[in-house]
Design an enzyme around this catalytic site. Sequence first.
Site, short mmCIF file in Angstrom:
data_model
loop_
_atom_site.label_atom_id
_atom_site.label_comp_id
_atom_site.label_asym_id
_atom_site.label_seq_id
_atom_site.Cartn_x
_atom_site.Cartn_y
_atom_site.Cartn_z
N CYS A 90 -42.89 18.25 55.79
CA CYS A 90 -43.33 19.40 54.99
C CYS A 90 -43.15 19.18 53.48
O CYS A 90 -43.90 18.41 52.90
CB CYS A 90 -42.64 20.65 55.51
SG CYS A 90 -43.55 22.14 55.11
N HIS A 187 -41.64 21.05 61.70
CA HIS A 187 -40.20 21.24 61.80
C HIS A 187 -39.85 21.36 63.29
O HIS A 187 -40.73 21.35 64.14
CB HIS A 187 -39.77 22.55 61.11
CG HIS A 187 -40.16 22.61 59.67
ND1 HIS A 187 -39.61 21.82 58.71
CD2 HIS A 187 -41.06 23.39 59.02
CE1 HIS A 187 -40.13 22.12 57.53
NE2 HIS A 187 -41.03 23.06 57.69
N1 GLN Z 1 -42.65 24.64 49.61
C1 GLN Z 1 -43.65 23.95 50.37
C2 GLN Z 1 -44.80 24.84 50.84
O1 GLN Z 1 -44.63 26.03 51.02
C3 GLN Z 1 -43.02 23.28 51.57
C4 GLN Z 1 -42.47 24.27 52.58
C5 GLN Z 1 -41.67 23.60 53.65
O2 GLN Z 1 -41.11 22.52 53.44
N2 GLN Z 1 -41.54 24.23 54.79
O3 GLN Z 1 -45.89 24.35 51.04
#
Ligand code: GLN
Length: 230
Positions: A90, A187
């Site tokens: 992510c 995740h």
């Molecule tokens: N901040 C980033 C987004 O919202 C990554 C989010 C995350 O790692 N879950 O795209």
Amino acid sequence: MLSIVRIHNELLGTYGDRGNADVLAFRAHLNGVGAQVIDVSYNQPLPNSADIYLMGGAEDAAQSLSLHDLKSSGQLASAISNGAILLAICAGFQIIGESFINAQGEEISGLGLLEVTTRPGEPRCVGDIKIKSPLLDVELTGFENHGGVTTLGTGVTAFGQVIVGRGNGDGRTDGAYSGNVFGTYMHGPVLARNPELADLLLAKATGLASINYVDELAIEYAQWRRKVTK
Ligand code: GLN
């Protein structure tokens, strides 16, 4: 001894991806391979001689801090050229790309380890995700939670085709990989949800043709999640 580096968990730890390192170390031990997890914090020197590097998801501000540190050291690129494996989840995936657009609308150049670019999208992608990756025979499941929408360049392959969820934002592909660098929006932690993926990374890192320990409970759980994710 297999060395597994968990990068900036205090910044890239919001979504529990730290578990990926523990799963790799646990499964390495089950296969008779010694393994150690090395936590490298923000502004600590990153070794460039480890076997596997892991990055997790993060909120936008933490993501920018982590990128700033990694960019100034240049050690991650050096580790990759030494043959290390990188799994980035992510925010980690966005950081290792060519660029992303932050919450203030500024374009930030990334580490350039994968030819992908990310921009903000609406609505936020939140929920269960299931993909089919060309790297494995089984489907993979996880949980996604991101605002970023990612476009793949010609130098990378999609990590998987989306069956359930949004992945890179269009509901068609998730993540990307090239060589030993892997990025995904999943995740879970993804390696706890999908032991087959953990074993694939371990086989690559150890040079063993396959990793053979059958952990029945982990497999049963993974199969159940694949069935109920629809
Ligand atoms: N901040 C980033 C987004 O919202 C990554 C989010 C995350 O790692 N879950 O795209």
